[in-house]
Design a protein around this motif. Structure first.
Motif, PDB file in Angstrom:
ATOM      1  N   GLY A 116      -1.252  -2.400  -3.088  1.00 12.58           N
ATOM      2  CA  GLY A 116      -2.573  -1.869  -2.979  1.00 12.58           C
ATOM      3  C   GLY A 116      -3.722  -2.667  -3.450  1.00 12.58           C
ATOM      4  N   LEU A 130      -3.839  -5.589  -0.630  1.00 15.45           N
ATOM      5  CA  LEU A 130      -4.232  -5.568   0.618  1.00 15.45           C
ATOM      6  C   LEU A 130      -5.666  -4.979   0.635  1.00 15.45           C
ATOM      7  CD1 LEU A 130      -0.932  -3.731   2.307  1.00 15.45           C
ATOM      8  CD2 LEU A 130      -1.795  -6.085   2.532  1.00 15.45           C
ATOM      9  N   TYR A 171      -6.168   0.106  -4.727  1.00 11.90           N
ATOM     10  CA  TYR A 171      -7.287  -0.341  -4.036  1.00 11.90           C
ATOM     11  C   TYR A 171      -8.682   0.213  -4.968  1.00 11.90           C
ATOM     12  CZ  TYR A 171     -11.608   0.088  -0.918  1.00 11.90           C
ATOM     13  OH  TYR A 171     -12.691  -0.164  -0.311  1.00 11.90           O
ATOM     14  N   PRO A 208      -8.781  -3.289   1.155  1.00 12.04           N
ATOM     15  CA  PRO A 208      -9.193  -1.932   2.155  1.00 12.04           C
ATOM     16  C   PRO A 208      -8.045  -1.541   3.285  1.00 12.04           C
ATOM     17  CG  PRO A 208     -10.881  -3.801   2.125  1.00 12.04           C
ATOM     18  CD  PRO A 208      -9.753  -4.315   1.346  1.00 12.04           C
ATOM     19  N   ARG A 209      -6.956  -2.299   3.446  1.00  9.19           N
ATOM     20  CA  ARG A 209      -5.797  -1.973   4.100  1.00  9.19           C
ATOM     21  C   ARG A 209      -4.485  -1.265   3.418  1.00  9.19           C
ATOM     22  NH1 ARG A 209      -3.004  -5.693   6.414  1.00  9.19           N
ATOM     23  NH2 ARG A 209      -3.634  -7.308   5.130  1.00  9.19           N
ATOM     24  N   TRP A 210      -5.288  -0.641   2.206  1.00 15.78           N
ATOM     25  CA  TRP A 210      -4.157   0.053   1.226  1.00 15.78           C
ATOM     26  C   TRP A 210      -3.221   1.003   2.030  1.00 15.78           C
ATOM     27  CZ3 TRP A 210      -3.848   5.333   0.691  1.00 15.78           C
ATOM     28  CH2 TRP A 210      -5.118   5.857   1.149  1.00 15.78           C
ATOM     29  N   LYS A 211      -3.514   1.538   3.309  1.00 18.31           N
ATOM     30  CA  LYS A 211      -2.675   2.368   3.876  1.00 18.31           C
ATOM     31  C   LYS A 211      -1.523   1.778   4.703  1.00 18.31           C
ATOM     32  CE  LYS A 211      -6.177   5.889   5.053  1.00 18.31           C
ATOM     33  NZ  LYS A 211      -7.167   6.821   6.235  1.00 18.31           N
ATOM     34  N   ASP A 212      -1.585   0.560   4.637  1.00 20.05           N
ATOM     35  CA  ASP A 212      -0.618  -0.187   5.315  1.00 20.05           C
ATOM     36  C   ASP A 212       0.610  -0.344   4.150  1.00 20.05           C
ATOM     37  OD1 ASP A 212      -1.745  -0.306   7.547  1.00 20.05           O
ATOM     38  OD2 ASP A 212      -2.676  -2.210   7.148  1.00 20.05           O
ATOM     39  N   VAL A 213       0.389  -0.089   3.129  1.00 17.34           N
ATOM     40  CA  VAL A 213       1.602  -0.486   1.786  1.00 17.34           C
ATOM     41  C   VAL A 213       2.839   0.200   2.139  1.00 17.34           C
ATOM     42  CG1 VAL A 213       1.791  -0.021  -0.381  1.00 17.34           C
ATOM     43  CG2 VAL A 213      -0.298  -0.744   0.152  1.00 17.34           C
TER      44      VAL A 213
END
Length: 201
Positions: free
Chosen positions: A154, A157, A40, A159-164
């Motif tokens: 990362g 995605l 990110y 800002p949605r890096w937590k979904d990795v």
């Protein structure tokens, strides 16, 4: 706990690529959080992709050495008794140990690609007194594609890096299979070349 880890990794960001390496030397800090978050930062333009991958691979090689040392010099009784203070459960040790017994020393490489095993596989490697240089080389070779994948996802995605995390697991095992096949083919090719040289002398 996850929020605390994220705050800790964000604190280490001030040290740049060294901060990423430091974060990954702590085995209680999951690479599944550090690497996508670093991706990110690449997405935001704060860091270089390949330098993050290099730092992550080096840190991801040093980190397992701590568990390797615990397995080699502490042994199972020490880990069973004190592992809970390092977020290590006996059931996890048993699972990693069984995986090691089934697949041998190559697990220092392949075990990195298997969810639920990848972190603690270093312990049975240490308990078996596997050569530390072989262990480190296997770990480094495995960590490079894993790091590259997590950081890349990362970046993609953002800002949605937590979904990795869940997404990466879909690619890790097939990647391990491909790499193992390539390694086997390389070894076979080298042996064939040596035999050919001997027969032509």
């Amino acid at each position: 706990m996850e929020e605390w880890i994220i705050s800790f990794v964000e604190f280490l960001k001030q040290f740049g690529y060294l901060g990423i390496m430091i974060a990954l030397t702590f085995e209680f800090v999951p690479a599944e959080i550090v690497l996508p978050l670093a991706g990110y930062w690449v997405f935001e333009g704060d860091m270089s992709y390949w330098l993050v991958v290099l730092a992550g691979t080096i840190g991801g090689t040093f980190g397992p050495l701590t568990l390797y040392a615990l397995g080699r010099y502490g042994g199972r009784p020490f880990l069973v008794k004190y592992g809970k203070y390092m977020f290590i459960k006996e059931a996890q040790i048993n699972k990693a140990d069984a995986f090691f017994m089934k697949y041998g020393a190559i697990v220092a490489f392949t075990g990195r690609f298997v969810p639920g095993v990848r972190t603690l596989i270093s312990i049975p490697c240490g308990m078996a007194k596997m050569n530390v240089w072989v262990f480190s080389i296997y770990t480094f070779i495995a960590m490079f594609p894993i790091t590259a994948l997590y950081v890349y996802l990362g970046v993609q995605l953002g800002p949605r890096w937590k979904d990795v995390g869940g997404l990466a697991d879909q690619y890790l095992l097939p990647t391990a299979i491909i790499l193992v096949v390539l390694i086997v083919l390389y070894v076979m090719w080298n042996k064939r070349a040596v035999i050919f040289k001997r027969t032509t002398k």
